[in-house]
Scaffold this motif. Sequence first.
Motif, PDB file in Angstrom:
ATOM      1  N   TYR A  31     -69.260  51.405 -23.231  1.00  0.00           N
ATOM      2  CA  TYR A  31     -70.072  52.558 -22.812  1.00  0.00           C
ATOM      3  C   TYR A  31     -69.560  53.861 -23.429  1.00  0.00           C
ATOM      4  CZ  TYR A  31     -72.338  56.142 -19.993  1.00  0.00           C
ATOM      5  OH  TYR A  31     -73.044  57.255 -19.597  1.00  0.00           O
ATOM      6  N   LEU A  32     -68.277  54.177 -23.253  1.00  0.00           N
ATOM      7  CA  LEU A  32     -67.749  55.419 -23.812  1.00  0.00           C
ATOM      8  C   LEU A  32     -67.580  55.339 -25.328  1.00  0.00           C
ATOM      9  CD1 LEU A  32     -64.991  56.487 -21.241  1.00  0.00           C
ATOM     10  CD2 LEU A  32     -67.372  57.269 -21.383  1.00  0.00           C
ATOM     11  N   GLY A  33     -67.318  54.136 -25.841  1.00  0.00           N
ATOM     12  CA  GLY A  33     -67.103  53.980 -27.276  1.00  0.00           C
ATOM     13  C   GLY A  33     -65.679  54.216 -27.710  1.00  0.00           C
ATOM     14  N   LEU A  34     -64.711  54.024 -26.800  1.00  0.00           N
ATOM     15  CA  LEU A  34     -63.313  54.183 -27.151  1.00  0.00           C
ATOM     16  C   LEU A  34     -62.810  52.961 -27.939  1.00  0.00           C
ATOM     17  CD1 LEU A  34     -61.816  55.602 -23.816  1.00  0.00           C
ATOM     18  CD2 LEU A  34     -62.680  56.869 -25.785  1.00  0.00           C
ATOM     19  N   THR A  35     -61.707  53.157 -28.656  1.00  0.00           N
ATOM     20  CA  THR A  35     -61.107  52.098 -29.465  1.00  0.00           C
ATOM     21  C   THR A  35     -59.770  51.689 -28.860  1.00  0.00           C
ATOM     22  OG1 THR A  35     -62.112  52.975 -31.490  1.00  0.00           O
ATOM     23  CG2 THR A  35     -60.219  51.499 -31.748  1.00  0.00           C
ATOM     24  N   VAL A  36     -59.561  50.395 -28.679  1.00  0.00           N
ATOM     25  CA  VAL A  36     -58.279  49.896 -28.186  1.00  0.00           C
ATOM     26  C   VAL A  36     -57.237  50.050 -29.294  1.00  0.00           C
ATOM     27  CG1 VAL A  36     -57.011  47.864 -27.402  1.00  0.00           C
ATOM     28  CG2 VAL A  36     -59.329  48.273 -26.578  1.00  0.00           C
ATOM     29  N   ASP A  37     -56.075  50.629 -28.933  1.00  0.00           N
ATOM     30  CA  ASP A  37     -55.004  50.832 -29.914  1.00  0.00           C
ATOM     31  C   ASP A  37     -53.680  50.281 -29.395  1.00  0.00           C
ATOM     32  OD1 ASP A  37     -54.048  51.633 -32.376  1.00  0.00           O
ATOM     33  OD2 ASP A  37     -53.472  53.630 -31.678  1.00  0.00           O
ATOM     34  N   GLY A  38     -53.756  49.176 -28.657  1.00  0.00           N
ATOM     35  CA  GLY A  38     -52.543  48.513 -28.218  1.00  0.00           C
ATOM     36  C   GLY A  38     -52.547  48.176 -26.744  1.00  0.00           C
ATOM     37  N   ARG A 146     -71.020  52.256 -31.300  1.00  0.00           N
ATOM     38  CA  ARG A 146     -71.372  51.695 -29.995  1.00  0.00           C
ATOM     39  C   ARG A 146     -71.192  52.756 -28.917  1.00  0.00           C
ATOM     40  NH1 ARG A 146     -66.300  50.582 -31.274  1.00  0.00           N
ATOM     41  NH2 ARG A 146     -64.668  50.843 -29.686  1.00  0.00           N
ATOM     42  N   GLY A 147     -71.956  52.604 -27.859  1.00  0.00           N
ATOM     43  CA  GLY A 147     -71.796  53.463 -26.694  1.00  0.00           C
ATOM     44  C   GLY A 147     -72.073  54.929 -26.977  1.00  0.00           C
ATOM     45  N   VAL A 148     -71.535  55.775 -26.112  1.00  0.00           N
ATOM     46  CA  VAL A 148     -71.729  57.214 -26.224  1.00  0.00           C
ATOM     47  C   VAL A 148     -71.019  57.771 -27.456  1.00  0.00           C
ATOM     48  CG1 VAL A 148     -71.434  59.432 -25.045  1.00  0.00           C
ATOM     49  CG2 VAL A 148     -71.897  57.358 -23.701  1.00  0.00           C
ATOM     50  N   GLU A 227     -77.417  66.548 -26.772  1.00  0.00           N
ATOM     51  CA  GLU A 227     -78.266  65.366 -26.870  1.00  0.00           C
ATOM     52  C   GLU A 227     -77.476  64.085 -26.604  1.00  0.00           C
ATOM     53  OE1 GLU A 227     -78.368  67.948 -28.942  1.00  0.00           O
ATOM     54  OE2 GLU A 227     -80.333  68.673 -28.284  1.00  0.00           O
ATOM     55  N   ASP A 228     -76.186  64.101 -26.939  1.00  0.00           N
ATOM     56  CA  ASP A 228     -75.334  62.946 -26.638  1.00  0.00           C
ATOM     57  C   ASP A 228     -75.219  62.724 -25.130  1.00  0.00           C
ATOM     58  OD1 ASP A 228     -74.715  62.252 -29.274  1.00  0.00           O
ATOM     59  OD2 ASP A 228     -73.074  63.691 -29.367  1.00  0.00           O
ATOM     60  N   ALA A 233     -76.905  59.326 -20.477  1.00  0.00           N
ATOM     61  CA  ALA A 233     -77.633  59.034 -19.239  1.00  0.00           C
ATOM     62  C   ALA A 233     -78.548  57.830 -19.430  1.00  0.00           C
ATOM     63  CB  ALA A 233     -78.424  60.261 -18.809  1.00  0.00           C
ATOM     64  N   ASP A 234     -79.234  57.763 -20.578  1.00  0.00           N
ATOM     65  CA  ASP A 234     -80.104  56.617 -20.849  1.00  0.00           C
ATOM     66  C   ASP A 234     -79.287  55.332 -20.979  1.00  0.00           C
ATOM     67  OD1 ASP A 234     -82.534  57.929 -20.784  1.00  0.00           O
ATOM     68  OD2 ASP A 234     -82.508  58.421 -22.923  1.00  0.00           O
ATOM     69  N   LEU A 235     -78.139  55.414 -21.645  1.00  0.00           N
ATOM     70  CA  LEU A 235     -77.279  54.236 -21.783  1.00  0.00           C
ATOM     71  C   LEU A 235     -76.762  53.772 -20.425  1.00  0.00           C
ATOM     72  CD1 LEU A 235     -75.152  55.089 -24.955  1.00  0.00           C
ATOM     73  CD2 LEU A 235     -76.874  53.285 -24.739  1.00  0.00           C
ATOM     74  N   ALA A 236     -76.430  54.731 -19.568  1.00  0.00           N
ATOM     75  CA  ALA A 236     -75.973  54.372 -18.221  1.00  0.00           C
ATOM     76  C   ALA A 236     -77.074  53.648 -17.462  1.00  0.00           C
ATOM     77  CB  ALA A 236     -75.534  55.626 -17.471  1.00  0.00           C
ATOM     78  N   LEU A 237     -78.282  54.155 -17.582  1.00  0.00           N
ATOM     79  CA  LEU A 237     -79.422  53.529 -16.920  1.00  0.00           C
ATOM     80  C   LEU A 237     -79.648  52.106 -17.421  1.00  0.00           C
ATOM     81  CD1 LEU A 237     -81.768  54.165 -14.903  1.00  0.00           C
ATOM     82  CD2 LEU A 237     -83.127  54.826 -16.893  1.00  0.00           C
TER      83      LEU A 237
END
Length: 316
Positions: A31-38, A146-148, A227-228, A233-237
């Motif tokens: 959802y947030l679009g974060l990247t795992v770094d360990g 991906r995601g926001v 706009e992001d 909000a649309d992605l959350a829905l």
Amino acid sequence: MTPPLGDIAHLGHVELLTPDLDRSLEFCTDYLGLTVDGERGDSVYLRTWDDYEHHSLVLTAHETSGVRRTALRASSEEALQRRVKELEAAGHAGRWTEDEPGIGKLYVTADPDGHEHALYWETEWYRAPDDLKPGLKNQPQAKPGRGVGVRRLDHVNFLAADVAANADFQQHVLGARPTEQIRMDDGRISAKWLSFTDKSYDVVYTEDWTGSRGRLHHVAFATDTREDILRAADLALDTGVFIETGPHKHAIQQTFFLYVYEPGGNRVELCNPLTRLVLAPDWPLTTWTEAERAKGQAWGLKTIESFPTHGTPPTA
């Protein structure tokens, strides 16, 4: 003595506790679009695409939700040592540790409410692997598809039993500038926004109506555009993420916002405050009255009941 503005360079990262690590991690990546770094033990380290350090957020499995650590990067080794000296002189003695990947020694202490703060200087600059290399060399990482796709960690809002005492800690011990506040009719300060940078705020304290200590109101991530926020909000829905309030615009600080809950129960704000900077060295403190606050948000949206009451960890 008030410390010089600049000993604390910026908000580094925040550690969130979650009773459901797998779902909280899915929220952060999908959802947030974060990247795992360990990963290390019960903790997962994640980053936004435009933060330059190893991680922006730590997710740690725990029996309940809440915030464990807020890390602030000093502007130099000398600045770090000055703040440690001031902390100890002000009765906020802590301990040195090296317990995070990509970060050197941290001085761990706490604000008057008990929120853990860690100050550090040494840090590892992020080097993107081939599949995440950006097209522009002055950008740490490629934008996620991906995601926001949040750009950076923006601020943290603590709940506190005594807002004024905790804000004084940030201002007079760490060197933050207060930019806005709410003063109630009885004279008490019920919320205060403070900045270490030219942003209008990096840390916030909000009065905890339960009288509890050490709780979290929310952690916030900034997006590129308004706009992001609408897209978030649309992605959350579409994906079942709980929307608490927004999209809308705050009167205080004029931030365009969306508040959601991640699966562990912590409140997360998606915000777009990038157009508002505090450049004047003598910026005056803006004070909002109880009556002005009661009007709600900038365009008339009333503050919902859960906003001043929901915090993590939950109370009985």
